[in-house]
Each structure stands twice: as structure tokens, then as C-alpha cells.
Design an enzyme around this catalytic site. Sequence first.
Site, PDB file in Angstrom:
ATOM      1  N   LYS A 184      30.354   2.202 -25.597  1.00  0.00           N
ATOM      2  CA  LYS A 184      31.563   2.992 -25.856  1.00  0.00           C
ATOM      3  C   LYS A 184      32.102   2.705 -27.269  1.00  0.00           C
ATOM      4  CE  LYS A 184      31.872   5.035 -21.831  1.00  0.00           C
ATOM      5  NZ  LYS A 184      30.567   4.757 -21.221  1.00  0.00           N
TER       6      LYS A 184
HETATM    7  C1  PLP Z   1      33.321   9.749 -18.423  1.00  0.00           C
HETATM    8  C2  PLP Z   1      33.141   8.370 -17.848  1.00  0.00           C
HETATM    9  N1  PLP Z   1      33.959   7.967 -16.860  1.00  0.00           N
HETATM   10  C3  PLP Z   1      33.847   6.742 -16.325  1.00  0.00           C
HETATM   11  C4  PLP Z   1      32.902   5.850 -16.745  1.00  0.00           C
HETATM   12  C5  PLP Z   1      32.780   4.522 -16.060  1.00  0.00           C
HETATM   13  O1  PLP Z   1      33.006   3.457 -16.921  1.00  0.00           O
HETATM   14  P1  PLP Z   1      32.322   2.023 -16.626  1.00  0.00           P
HETATM   15  O2  PLP Z   1      30.861   2.147 -16.907  1.00  0.00           O
HETATM   16  O3  PLP Z   1      33.026   1.108 -17.580  1.00  0.00           O
HETATM   17  O4  PLP Z   1      32.611   1.703 -15.224  1.00  0.00           O
HETATM   18  C6  PLP Z   1      32.033   6.212 -17.773  1.00  0.00           C
HETATM   19  C7  PLP Z   1      30.995   5.278 -18.252  1.00  0.00           C
HETATM   20  O5  PLP Z   1      29.942   5.628 -18.703  1.00  0.00           O
HETATM   21  C8  PLP Z   1      32.150   7.511 -18.343  1.00  0.00           C
HETATM   22  O6  PLP Z   1      31.322   7.915 -19.317  1.00  0.00           O
END
Ligand code: PLP
Length: 381
Positions: A184
Site C-alpha cells: 500500500k
Molecule cells: C480495497 C481493499 N479493501 C480492503 C483491503 C484489506 O486490507 P488488509 O490486507 O490490510 O486486510 C484491501 C487490501 O488489499 C483492499 O485493497
Amino acid sequence: MSDKVIQVLQPVYGEEEAAAVAEVLRTGWVGLGPKTRAFEEEFAKYVGCDYVVGLNSGTAALHLAALALQLQPGDEVIVTPITFVSTVHVIRYCGATPVFADVEPDTLNLDAADVARKITDRTRAIFCVHYSGHPCDMAALHSLAEPRGLYVVEDAAHACGAEYKGAKIGSTSELTCFSFHAVKNLAMGEGGAITCNSDWYARYFTQMRWLGISRDTFSRSSEEKVYAWQYWVERLGYKYHLHDISAAIGLVQLQKLEANNARRREMVGRYQEAFADLEWLERPVEKEYAKSSWHLYVVKLPTQRDRDAMIRHLKALDIAPGVHYYPINLHPVYKDIKSEVPVTNAIWKRILTLPLHLGLTPEDQNRVIEAVRSFPVGAAC
Ligand SMILES: Cc1ncc(COP(=O)(O)O)c(C=O)c1O
């Protein structure tokens, strides 16, 4: 041909992050502690919100947001199908029903006009995603939500540093969920946070991330002369807290975020210019109300055949593109939900994510540009 494979996304950390982790290890306090608190304070200042609660993932942030709204069976939540599965899973974790609304064909963000069509007397909330880092049309979504008493939850996993009408994402709705996953814009390896302006929510999330315990171990160690062993478990919480190793990386990454996002914008500018004369390639847009954080650079090909042929063409040149996303409504686990999302069902077949990350050198980018330009569009078989 180069022997280097150019990845679509790639984590990039520097010596400063390594030193910050080493410092935390030397202090002996690696759990939820002073670095987590410092990150929460700094991120709140950066975003312009009252409270930040640090968590171990964006998924945890979305789950706690859904729990805070007390979603339950019978409730409906309107959500975009063009997202990572977490955004939709958390609705189901609570027993509520996800209702897919369609996306705008240019930004791939929730289309407010379709959201309006999907609202029923069971609708409780709207979960939107700032896809690729481009903020949603928040005024349109809020104007639907407010008169009906619906909650708006923003999934800002892609949108760290993005702005809506000059305000940083994280300050524009009641609850905004961030991911600090390895690739990210602000990366910690794994991590997440939820931003809000309500004292009640902040206290709720602080307990829920620590198994529902009234005071975390750090408070009991740092605010009392002698470690206070007594605590009470007041809620059925989860082990979702951010820890100090990740938070230390996050503090360094936060300092670099504006410069890193500016570099992403520069790289996007190069792509946009290099592809300007390709009539068959639809480039991403940036609406007048938005300042994108450019997490992803997503183009559209004329047909699925072209898109799939482009993937093969790039792979043969050691370039690894991506597709964000295969729509959630088409995954087996959500096939039981009747969804009417014609734009989504057509557009995902044409989208392609090209490499965009801080490890992409100008030479790498030239290779990607040349590869895309050399694609024989229409010759796909
Ligand atoms: C649009 C979106 N929402 C939620 C998430 C979930 O985040 P995490 O991987 O930190 O749990 C991601 C992660 O790739 C994402 O791209």
C-alpha cells in the site's frame, strides 16, 4: 530481453524503516505500545481527524466498523463489487446482506445513481471504496445517506494521502478504514487503522481491538507505578491491535508519504503522456473533486480478448500486470446474491493494472511503455 521481471506492485522499504524496527527490538516493547500511540497521533494530524485506532489490517478495520454499526441479519449494506473481498466479507461476518451496486465506468467507484436504486427500507449502510486511490463522489453518497439515516463507511485501503475537495481521505465520513499492507502507499508489512471523530467510537474500537479488555497492557504498565494486573473484559473483542514493530515502520513511511505519492503522480503523468495517442487504450481519469493517491494505474482495453492478449504479451516481455478486480459478485461464495451490475460485469473484462510502485525505475517504466505501445491491438486470437 532483460532478466528482471517488472512486478505490478512491490514493497519498497529503506534503511530508515530497518533502523526504526531495530530500535523497537532494542527497547524490548514490541507489542501495542508507545510507537503505536505515536503513529495514531501522527496519522490523526496528517489526516485531520480526531481519533485514529491502529489495527493489524484493513480487514480488521472494516470488521470493527461493521460491528460498531451493529449490523445484523436482515440488514442490507450497499457495497461495490469492484474491490478486495474483505470489504464484502465483513458485512457477512455480521450476518447482514451485501447488496451490490454498480460502478461508474470511468473511475470504477460506486455509482451514486445505482446506489439510490438499490436502497430499500432494510438498508443500513453504504460501504464505498476509493478504487485505485481515486476518491468516490462523497457528496453524492452523503446526500443519499444523510436524509435516510444511513451510515457511510469508506474503505480507504488504496487512498492513503488522497484528497476529496481538498480534504484528506480519513476526515470526510464517520468511519474510514485504512490498510497498511506491504504494497500500500503507506506500508508496514501488515497493519491498518480506523479514523473517526467520535469519542464513543474511538473507545469502542480501542477495546474491541484488544479482546474487549478495559485497559491494554501498555496503559496498565505505563500509567501506574507498579504493573496493574487487574482488568475487566467488557466486550467480546478480537486480537486486532497494531503492534510497535509495524507502527515504527509506519511512522517512517508517514514521513515519506507525501513525497512518495508525488513520485507516483509523476510516474502516472509519464504513462498518461506516453499513451495519449493510443486511441484503443482508455487511460484513468482524475475528476475535478479528487486528488488521487494513485495506488494503482488501471487502463482499459477495447475487449476481453485484447485485455487477455495484452497480459500474455506483457508476460512474454517479463512484465507482470494485474487485474483489480474479478468482481466479488461473481465469486462462488457470493453467487447466492442476486446482483444487477451490468457495468461491473462488462468492464472487469477490459481492465488491466500496469506496474506502478516506488521500485519502478525510469528504465523499467520505459520498458512497460514500449511493451504496451508495441501491442498489436485487434490481432488477438
Ligand atoms: C480495497 C481493499 N479493501 C480492503 C483491503 C484489506 O486490507 P488488509 O490486507 O490490510 O486486510 C484491501 C487490501 O488489499 C483492499 O485493497
